[in-house]
Design a protein around this motif. Structure first.
Motif, mmCIF file in Angstrom:
data_model
loop_
_atom_site.group_PDB
_atom_site.id
_atom_site.type_symbol
_atom_site.label_atom_id
_atom_site.label_comp_id
_atom_site.label_asym_id
_atom_site.label_seq_id
_atom_site.Cartn_x
_atom_site.Cartn_y
_atom_site.Cartn_z
ATOM 1 N N ASP A 36 71.999 15.173 55.160
ATOM 2 C CA ASP A 36 73.333 14.610 54.995
ATOM 3 C C ASP A 36 73.914 13.834 56.395
ATOM 4 O O ASP A 36 73.586 14.062 57.319
ATOM 5 N N LEU A 37 74.504 12.774 55.817
ATOM 6 C CA LEU A 37 74.763 11.934 56.911
ATOM 7 C C LEU A 37 76.332 11.574 56.431
ATOM 8 O O LEU A 37 76.589 10.823 55.237
ATOM 9 N N ARG A 38 77.374 11.556 57.272
ATOM 10 C CA ARG A 38 78.703 11.314 57.020
ATOM 11 C C ARG A 38 79.228 10.381 58.113
ATOM 12 O O ARG A 38 79.111 10.686 59.439
ATOM 13 N N VAL A 39 79.637 9.253 57.696
ATOM 14 C CA VAL A 39 79.991 8.185 58.650
ATOM 15 C C VAL A 39 81.466 7.869 58.624
ATOM 16 O O VAL A 39 81.711 7.293 57.347
ATOM 17 N N ASP A 40 82.223 7.924 59.447
ATOM 18 C CA ASP A 40 83.608 7.522 59.435
ATOM 19 C C ASP A 40 83.797 6.179 60.228
ATOM 20 O O ASP A 40 83.475 6.248 61.662
ATOM 21 N N TYR A 41 84.339 5.271 59.392
ATOM 22 C CA TYR A 41 84.488 4.071 60.230
ATOM 23 C C TYR A 41 85.765 3.859 60.753
ATOM 24 O O TYR A 41 86.857 4.247 60.316
ATOM 25 N N MET A 42 85.930 3.481 61.957
ATOM 26 C CA MET A 42 87.235 3.423 62.593
ATOM 27 C C MET A 42 87.506 2.011 62.790
ATOM 28 O O MET A 42 88.841 1.768 62.785
ATOM 29 N N LYS A 43 86.843 0.967 62.959
ATOM 30 C CA LYS A 43 86.941 -0.404 63.079
ATOM 31 C C LYS A 43 85.815 -1.151 62.823
ATOM 32 O O LYS A 43 84.508 -0.696 62.958
ATOM 33 N N PRO A 44 86.115 -2.424 62.478
ATOM 34 C CA PRO A 44 84.685 -3.442 62.626
ATOM 35 C C PRO A 44 84.199 -3.704 63.646
ATOM 36 O O PRO A 44 84.774 -3.664 64.783
ATOM 37 N N ALA A 45 82.922 -3.816 63.930
ATOM 38 C CA ALA A 45 82.363 -4.383 65.081
ATOM 39 C C ALA A 45 82.623 -5.745 65.315
ATOM 40 O O ALA A 45 82.763 -6.737 64.508
ATOM 41 N N ILE A 46 83.041 -6.060 66.566
ATOM 42 C CA ILE A 46 83.248 -7.678 67.183
ATOM 43 C C ILE A 46 82.002 -8.326 66.713
ATOM 44 O O ILE A 46 80.811 -8.061 67.511
ATOM 45 N N PRO A 47 82.072 -9.530 66.379
ATOM 46 C CA PRO A 47 80.752 -10.431 65.991
ATOM 47 C C PRO A 47 80.368 -10.701 67.306
ATOM 48 O O PRO A 47 81.105 -10.948 68.270
ATOM 49 N N ASN A 48 79.246 -11.068 67.313
ATOM 50 C CA ASN A 48 78.469 -12.032 68.486
ATOM 51 C C ASN A 48 78.187 -10.923 69.567
ATOM 52 O O ASN A 48 77.710 -11.250 70.660
ATOM 53 N N LYS A 49 78.296 -9.706 69.343
ATOM 54 C CA LYS A 49 78.136 -8.612 70.413
ATOM 55 C C LYS A 49 77.215 -7.494 69.893
ATOM 56 O O LYS A 49 77.163 -7.136 68.703
ATOM 57 N N PRO A 50 76.079 -6.843 70.678
ATOM 58 C CA PRO A 50 75.613 -5.803 70.357
ATOM 59 C C PRO A 50 76.372 -4.488 69.866
ATOM 60 O O PRO A 50 77.608 -4.264 70.399
ATOM 61 N N VAL A 51 75.663 -3.658 69.135
ATOM 62 C CA VAL A 51 76.310 -2.354 68.802
ATOM 63 C C VAL A 51 75.621 -1.393 69.362
ATOM 64 O O VAL A 51 74.147 -1.408 69.314
ATOM 65 N N ILE A 88 78.066 8.351 67.830
ATOM 66 C CA ILE A 88 79.188 7.551 67.937
ATOM 67 C C ILE A 88 78.447 5.978 67.930
ATOM 68 O O ILE A 88 77.455 5.903 68.607
ATOM 69 N N ALA A 89 79.118 4.982 67.129
ATOM 70 C CA ALA A 89 78.744 3.613 67.189
ATOM 71 C C ALA A 89 79.969 3.010 68.333
ATOM 72 O O ALA A 89 80.996 3.052 67.939
ATOM 73 N N TYR A 90 79.462 2.217 69.024
ATOM 74 C CA TYR A 90 80.535 1.698 70.128
ATOM 75 C C TYR A 90 79.953 0.138 70.383
ATOM 76 O O TYR A 90 78.711 -0.286 70.219
ATOM 77 N N GLN A 91 80.785 -0.561 70.996
ATOM 78 C CA GLN A 91 80.315 -2.051 71.799
ATOM 79 C C GLN A 91 80.645 -1.827 73.217
ATOM 80 O O GLN A 91 79.587 -1.582 74.070
ATOM 81 N N ASP A 92 81.770 -2.033 73.751
ATOM 82 C CA ASP A 92 81.992 -2.086 74.984
ATOM 83 C C ASP A 92 82.258 -0.946 75.788
ATOM 84 O O ASP A 92 81.885 -0.597 76.813
ATOM 85 N N SER A 93 82.862 0.154 74.980
ATOM 86 C CA SER A 93 82.942 1.845 75.594
ATOM 87 C C SER A 93 82.672 2.915 74.455
ATOM 88 O O SER A 93 83.223 2.638 73.492
ATOM 89 N N ILE A 94 82.123 3.679 74.788
ATOM 90 C CA ILE A 94 81.693 4.928 74.001
ATOM 91 C C ILE A 94 83.368 5.316 73.528
ATOM 92 O O ILE A 94 83.405 6.205 72.456
ATOM 93 N N ASP A 95 84.314 5.136 74.372
ATOM 94 C CA ASP A 95 85.658 5.819 74.228
ATOM 95 C C ASP A 95 86.528 4.732 73.143
ATOM 96 O O ASP A 95 87.505 5.191 72.785
ATOM 97 N N ASP A 96 85.913 4.042 72.693
ATOM 98 C CA ASP A 96 86.342 3.033 71.684
ATOM 99 C C ASP A 96 85.425 2.711 70.370
ATOM 100 O O ASP A 96 84.880 1.501 70.315
ATOM 101 N N PRO A 97 85.365 3.484 69.863
ATOM 102 C CA PRO A 97 84.349 3.879 68.855
ATOM 103 C C PRO A 97 84.373 2.902 67.528
ATOM 104 O O PRO A 97 85.641 2.874 67.129
ATOM 105 N N ILE A 98 83.203 2.392 67.061
ATOM 106 C CA ILE A 98 83.414 1.886 65.635
ATOM 107 C C ILE A 98 83.242 2.954 64.818
ATOM 108 O O ILE A 98 83.857 2.575 63.721
ATOM 109 N N ALA A 99 82.484 3.601 64.912
ATOM 110 C CA ALA A 99 82.243 4.852 63.950
ATOM 111 C C ALA A 99 81.738 6.325 64.581
ATOM 112 O O ALA A 99 81.213 6.111 65.714
#
Length: 172
Positions: free
Chosen positions: A93-108, A127-138
């Motif tokens: 089982d995997l539940r993913v809650d999306y918080m916001k879209p990833a910013i284009p042209n940047k790694p996740v 946690i999926a994030y880009q710039d900071s783990i404290d600002d998650p994508i999901a």
């Protein structure tokens, strides 16, 4: 087969695990670090992963694959560290809650941990994030079935341990 983790870094094990999965190779997933407590994986941005052409945002399914892979890798590392053996641990089982879209042209980045194991199930969070783990994508939580080491095929075991003959096929 009991293995000695002292001579086998977990980042190397997680990298070999991810490299055995066709979809992970196709996405360009790269293990940055792994321990008995966590795994950190990078998903590089690619125009091939865009789900929304008007915005350049990567498809949510790609983020889900990153989270599932990070969680599964965390389970493999936790089991290896605790029991000195390899196990196949498919996603239950995997539940993913999306918080916001990833910013284009940047790694996740996908950061995952295996926080509890029973004799038959391993539990993870990520946690999926880009710039900071404290600002998650999901955020994700998952459970993975533990299947005995005897069920791991020899070809897959050798690939994870680094004794493969350059076979990059899916063997799990």
């Amino acid at each position: 087969m009991k293995l000695n983790p002292e001579f086998f870094p977990l980042t190397q094990l997680a990298t070999r695990f991810v490299d055995q999965l066709t979809q992970c190779r196709r996405l360009g997933l790269k293990v940055l670090e792994a321990s008995e407590h966590h795994v950190l994986i990078e998903l590089p941005y690619s125009t091939e992963l865009i789900g929304y052409p008007d915005t350049g945002v990567i498809h949510g399914g790609v983020v889900t694959t990153l989270m599932d892979t990070a969680c599964g890798s965390a389970v493999v590392c936790a089991i290896f560290e605790k029991f000195k053996s390899l196990e196949i641990s498919p996603t239950l089982d995997l539940r993913v809650d999306y918080m916001k879209p990833a910013i284009p042209n940047k790694p996740v980045y996908g950061f995952a941990e295996c926080y509890r194991m029973t004799s038959s199930v391993a539990f993870t969070r990520a946690i999926a994030y880009q710039d900071s783990i404290d600002d998650p994508i999901a955020h994700a939580v998952g459970s993975f079935m533990r299947i005995s080491p005897e069920m791991v095929g020899e070809e897959f075991r050798q690939a994870l341990m680094g004794n493969e003959t350059k076979n990059k096929g899916d063997s799990a």
